[in-house]
Design a protein around this motif. Structure first.
Motif, short mmCIF file in Angstrom:
data_model
loop_
_atom_site.label_atom_id
_atom_site.label_comp_id
_atom_site.label_asym_id
_atom_site.label_seq_id
_atom_site.Cartn_x
_atom_site.Cartn_y
_atom_site.Cartn_z
N LEU A 16 0.82 -1.20 0.00
CA LEU A 16 0.00 0.00 0.00
C LEU A 16 0.86 1.26 0.00
N HIS A 17 1.92 1.24 0.79
CA HIS A 17 2.63 2.48 1.03
C HIS A 17 3.91 2.64 0.21
N THR A 18 4.36 1.58 -0.45
CA THR A 18 5.62 1.71 -1.20
C THR A 18 5.42 1.22 -2.64
N ASP A 19 6.39 1.51 -3.47
CA ASP A 19 6.33 1.05 -4.86
C ASP A 19 7.23 -0.15 -5.09
N LEU A 20 7.64 -0.80 -4.02
CA LEU A 20 8.57 -1.92 -4.16
C LEU A 20 7.91 -3.09 -4.90
N THR A 21 8.74 -3.90 -5.55
CA THR A 21 8.20 -5.10 -6.20
C THR A 21 7.95 -6.17 -5.15
N GLU A 22 7.18 -7.20 -5.54
CA GLU A 22 6.87 -8.29 -4.62
C GLU A 22 8.14 -8.89 -4.04
N ALA A 23 9.14 -9.08 -4.92
CA ALA A 23 10.39 -9.71 -4.47
C ALA A 23 11.09 -8.83 -3.44
N GLN A 24 11.08 -7.51 -3.69
CA GLN A 24 11.73 -6.60 -2.74
C GLN A 24 11.01 -6.59 -1.40
N ILE A 25 9.66 -6.60 -1.47
CA ILE A 25 8.88 -6.60 -0.24
C ILE A 25 9.19 -7.86 0.56
N ARG A 26 9.25 -8.97 -0.14
CA ARG A 26 9.52 -10.24 0.52
C ARG A 26 10.90 -10.22 1.18
N ALA A 27 11.87 -9.70 0.43
CA ALA A 27 13.23 -9.65 0.97
C ALA A 27 13.27 -8.77 2.22
N ARG A 28 12.54 -7.66 2.17
CA ARG A 28 12.52 -6.74 3.30
C ARG A 28 11.86 -7.40 4.52
N ALA A 29 10.78 -8.14 4.26
CA ALA A 29 10.10 -8.83 5.36
C ALA A 29 11.02 -9.84 6.01
N LEU A 30 11.72 -10.60 5.17
CA LEU A 30 12.64 -11.62 5.71
C LEU A 30 13.73 -10.97 6.53
N ASP A 31 14.25 -9.84 6.01
CA ASP A 31 15.31 -9.14 6.71
C ASP A 31 14.82 -8.65 8.07
N MET A 32 13.59 -8.15 8.07
CA MET A 32 12.99 -7.63 9.31
C MET A 32 12.79 -8.75 10.32
N LEU A 33 12.33 -9.91 9.84
CA LEU A 33 12.11 -11.04 10.75
C LEU A 33 13.42 -11.49 11.36
N ARG A 34 14.49 -11.40 10.56
CA ARG A 34 15.79 -11.74 11.12
C ARG A 34 16.19 -10.73 12.18
N GLN A 35 15.87 -9.45 11.92
CA GLN A 35 16.22 -8.42 12.90
C GLN A 35 15.53 -8.62 14.24
N VAL A 36 14.31 -9.17 14.22
CA VAL A 36 13.65 -9.44 15.50
C VAL A 36 14.01 -10.84 16.00
N ARG A 37 15.08 -11.39 15.42
CA ARG A 37 15.68 -12.65 15.87
C ARG A 37 14.72 -13.84 15.80
N LEU A 38 14.06 -13.96 14.67
CA LEU A 38 13.28 -15.17 14.44
C LEU A 38 14.05 -16.05 13.46
#
Lengths: 602, 315
Positions: free
Chosen positions: A133-155
């Motif tokens: 909704l809020h960004t123009d990122l591609t699906e792959a970029q969004i996915r990569a960002r989500a994975l990176d974020m999940l790693r940051q919260v140590r999952l």
């Protein structure tokens, strides 16, 4: 202490500079004719963490919701303004302006991790939708960002996690997922509304640490809404204290703790700080209750598989004793089996093995008549004062029921006894005519205590009796229990996840983890020299306030050398693996692995 | 999933056999004599009657009759109708086709209308839109469905003359004409279901809208339409789905009143006729078929449930 000091010195001024990102002026929030928040002025600088502290009903959550423009019906901002980063939240140019701020610039994390994720949606799509909704990122970029974020919260293994549903995760994991999904958009402001209240001390610490880390890394300002000053003091530069809709005090965390100006703040501190422990020691002689090698299994039938069942070992080989008149604490995280032990003692849950001896009598061998008598001598106080009182019975009758077995009493005598008991727990006699819903949480818990004590029991099993209450009320209930014990002389098995609460009352503590006893010791010995790695982790996760020379400050347990390997071993221990307790002298016993020869080295 | 379906089907066999026993006993307990009815009802000649009974197999002891029926069941044709001489299986399937067409069309229409209506009512809680939807559903619920059916017939059939009032033409013979015969019964059934389901959907949505995850969805900045469809609807639909299942099974088992009002040759009508005619094979067959409908519908609803509630695992 190292950590508290590190927080105290530099952070206050250097990190949070510049113009305020959020400014609240004379805010008043009303539900119909009644105002729940009045005349609140607050400012928040970029990158600053502000703790908004108050008891339930103080209006603190409403401020958080108003900042998002999402007050629940029929609430509305009736006066004042909220400005956020150049936007007039209280007078937006269009509803769209507000909607586009939500998620992208202002993130929200809720109290209840169990209900803040949509149960019918996989984690992945829930994380992606705001990004789409809020960004123009591609699906792959969004996915990569989500994975990176999940790693940051140590999952671990975030890829697998995206395809799973919320109910497959524990509360702590869900709250971390929540943090990841909100912080993924790098909002300028994060509103965290009691983000860890529903979690255990250890998990709470982890989640808040992660939240702080991620927020600081992104320069996000945080409003940390909580009822627990001790918990938030660690993270916040400034504290704002709310009482019944009014902002009574604001200041740097250090100043507010050390030199509170307002009477309410002082009361809040007194409740949270928990003065010197004053445990209730028992009388000498034969133990009142002896639990020997208790095991409890939960069997789950495989419904459609027709045959076979899965056995869950809730409690394994636990032994404990309680002396007459002694307060004993049973401590552990949720799921550790501590409540199950309490239930097994009063025969509310069947045992798989072991025996319970009460006052010299093995409870398995007594007849039905004696059992009825026994139920008068062991009484229970439950955690949730809402669901443990029958909503259709008046208070008087609820308390009176505890005397139903005594045929020698007339109804009037019972009624009088109930009224006397209500006074003894600090309620007025005319409460007897009311229904539970007309009482506050603290009052209800007093009723539950009155109901338990009216039959003059020898043993009270108190299952998290203060966990659902605000801190100031908690302190009152604990003081009440102590006073009543002096009057009536009962013993108590006090079940809790909060070490500092049991420290106040209990002479001895048992630490439970995954259904096994990890450590048993006199309370001062356990706090001074915890031997088991699990006990140490539990201790270091529980923050508390201490009174020092310069007023109240945040105290931390500094525990050198937590043996990480050992802990991992106990975390992963399977039910059938051997463990035993060895005696260190003076009643201090600690669990070791089956093959170990001595106690864990320090 | 496949294993789940297989297991459920295997497990339904004992259920259906038990149902068969009960049906058989109940039907035999009915007062009246099939042989007498066959011969017109007023025959004095005991030997003719006896011959008729032998021909129908009614002279055999009950357990033997039951076993004979079981054999018929497993052969698939369920016996021969006493009245018409047709195989019962074919007869039931023929009539069920009519009922299923009407019921599925009505249910589909009802869902298409009721889901958005319920969601909108909940979204606009305590506004004029909400009140209007609630009043309309209550109004419909308080009208008997046969009366609504009759009024539809009077208005569109008799007064306006737009649609046929009596009879049925299969859509496989003449699609357009068949459709005109279906419109009124489908509308009549759908209206009742719309009323019930809109209320369920509204109540479910109202409950869900108070949940934290809805506020959270809004806090992400999602537009209302997405909040409703993606977050409210899947969570609010589960209770409605249970209703749909119960209603669907009940209607498929014979919308007898509707079929009578609109003179449709459906399963419900077949059942009623076979009771009056003491047509034991048809009656037994139809009842057993209805039991099977319930089993299958429940299975389908359980499968559908797993799509809306991930906690329900098909294992």
């Amino acid at each position: 202490m190292e950590r508290a000091e590190m927080h105290d010195t530099p952070k206050t001024d250097t990190r949070a500079g510049g113009d305020p990102i959020l400014r609240i002026e004379e805010l008043e929030i009303s539900f119909g004719p009644t105002s729940v928040v009045r005349g609140v002025d607050l400012a928040l600088r970029r990158g600053e963490i502000l703790a908004l502290v108050g008891e339930s009903g103080s209006g603190k959550s409403m401020i958080g919701r108003a900042i998002l423009g999402l007050l629940p019906e029929p609430g509305r901002v009736s006066r004042g303004r909220i400005r956020f980063d150049g936007h007039e939240i209280t007078a937006p140019s269009s509803p769209e302006e507000l909607r586009l701020l939500r998620g992208r610039s202002i993130g929200l994390i809720f109290q209840e991790p169990l209900s803040s994720l949509n149960p019918t949606m996989k984690i992945g799509p829930q994380m992606f939708e705001a990004m789409r909704l809020h960004t123009d990122l591609t699906e792959a970029q969004i996915r990569a960002r989500a994975l990176d974020m999940l790693r940051q919260v140590r999952l671990d293994r975030p890829e697998a996690l995206l395809d799973r549903y919320p109910h497959e995760f524990s509360g702590g994991m869900r709250q971390r997922i929540m943090i990841a999904s909100v912080m993924m958009l790098k909002p300028a402001l994060l509103i965290a509304d009691e983000p860890t209240t529903a979690l255990d001390a250890v998990v709470q610490r982890e989640v808040l640490d992660i939240m702080e880390e991620v927020a600081r890394a992104n320069g996000t300002s945080v409003i940390l809404i909580s009822h627990d000053l001790a918990v938030v003091a660690r993270y916040a530069e400034r504290v704002a204290v709310m009482e019944k809709g009014d902002l009574v005090e604001t200041g740097t965390t250090r100043a507010v703790l050390a030199d509170p100006q307002h009477a309410y703040t002082r009361r809040l501190l007194a409740a949270a700080e928990l003065g010197a422990p004053d445990p209730v020691a028992g009388r000498a002689g034969a133990p009142l209750l002896r639990v020997e090698n208790l095991s409890v299994d939960f069997r789950e039938k495989k419904v459609l598989g027709l045959f076979g069942e899965t056995v869950h070992h809730a409690v394994r080989d636990v032994s404990l004793t309680i002396a007459p008149g002694e307060f004993v604490g049973l401590v552990g995280e949720s799921g550790s089996g501590k409540s199950t032990i309490g239930r097994a003692i009063c025969k509310l849950t069947p045992k798989a093995a072991g025996r319970v001896v009460f006052d010299g009598q093995p409870l398995d061998q007594i007849g039905a008549g004696e059992e009825r008598h026994l139920r008068q001598r062991i009484r229970v106080v439950f955690q949730d004062p809402v669901s443990s009182l029958n909503p259709r019975m008046r208070i008087g009758r609820i308390v009176r029921e505890g005397l139903r077995h005594d045929r020698s009493l007339s109804d009037t005598e019972r009624q009088q006894a109930a009224e006397r008991m209500l006074e003894a727990v600090g309620l007025s006699r005319d409460m007897a005519a009311r229904f539970p819903h007309a009482l506050s949480g603290g009052q209800r818990q007093r009723v539950a205590i009155a109901r338990a004590l009216i039959a003059r029991p020898d043993l009270i099993i108190a299952d998290e009796p203060v966990s659902a209450l605000d801190v100031t009320i908690q302190a009152q209930i604990l003081a009440l229990l102590k006073r009543l014990q002096a009057d009536y002389g009962f013993a108590c098995l006090f079940i809790s996840h909060d070490l500092h609460i049991v420290e106040q009352l209990c002479a001895r503590l048992y630490v439970l983890h995954k259904g096994r006893l990890m450590e048993e010791a006199a309370t001062p010995a356990l706090f001074a020299s915890p031997r088991h790695p699990y006990t140490r982790r539990l201790l270091s996760a529980s923050p508390r306030l201490e009174r020092g020379e310069k007023g109240v400050h945040l105290a931390e347990h500094i525990l050198p050398g937590i043996a990480g390997d050992d802990l991992a071993y106990y975390d992963a221990m399977r039910p059938e693996e051997p463990y035993r307790l060895i005696d260190l002298g003076a009643g201090h016993r600690v669990a070791i692995r089956g093959e170990q020869a001595g106690p864990p080295v320090r | 999933m496949f294993l789940f379906v297989l297991r459920r089907i295997v497990m339904s066999v004992p259920t259906l056999i038990l149902v068969a026993v009960i049906i058989f006993c109940l039907v035999r307990a009915l007062p009246g004599d099939a042989a007498l009815m066959m011969l017109g009802g007023n025959i004095d000649d005991e030997s003719t009657l006896e011959m008729m009974r032998r021909q129908l197999g009614l002279d055999q002891p009950l357990p033997v009759q039951f076993l004979a029926w079981l054999r018929e069941i497993f052969s698939g044709n369920l016996g021969i109708s006493i009245r018409t001489g047709q195989p019962v299986g074919a007869l039931i399937l023929d009539r069920f086709g009519v009922t299923a067409t009407v019921v599925l069309l009505a249910m589909g229409t009802a869902l298409i209308v009721a889901i958005p209506a319920g969601l909108i009512a909940a979204h606009r809680h305590n506004t004029k839109v909400d009140y209007a939807i609630v009043v309309l559903t209550i109004l419909k619920l308080s009208m008997p469905s046969f009366w609504v059916g009759l009024m539809l017939l009077v208005l569109f059939g008799a007064i306006l003359g737009w649609l046929p009032t009596v009879g049925f033409v299969s859509m496989s013979q003449d699609f357009g004409l068949g459709l005109t015969y279906l419109i009124l019964p489908v509308t009549s059934l759908a209206l009742s279901e719309i009323a019930v389901m809109t209320r369920m959907m509204r109540a479910g949505s109202l409950e869900v809208m108070n949940r934290d995850y809805i506020t959270h969805a809004r806090a992400k900045g999602l537009p209302e339409r997405q909040v409703l469809w993606r977050h409210v609807f899947p969570n609010a639909f589960a209770p409605t789905l249970t209703m749909v299942g119960i209603a669907l099974a009940g209607l498929l088992a014979g919308a007898a009143v509707t079929e009578t009002v609109f003179t449709l040759p459906g399963l419900g009508k077949l059942l009623v006729d076979s009771i009056y005619g003491r047509d034991y094979p048809v009656l037994q067959g139809a009842l057993l078929f209805i039991a099977a409908i319930y089993v299958v519908t429940n299975l389908l609803i359980d499968i559908a449930y797993s799509f809306f509630d991930p906690k329900v695992r098909l294992s």
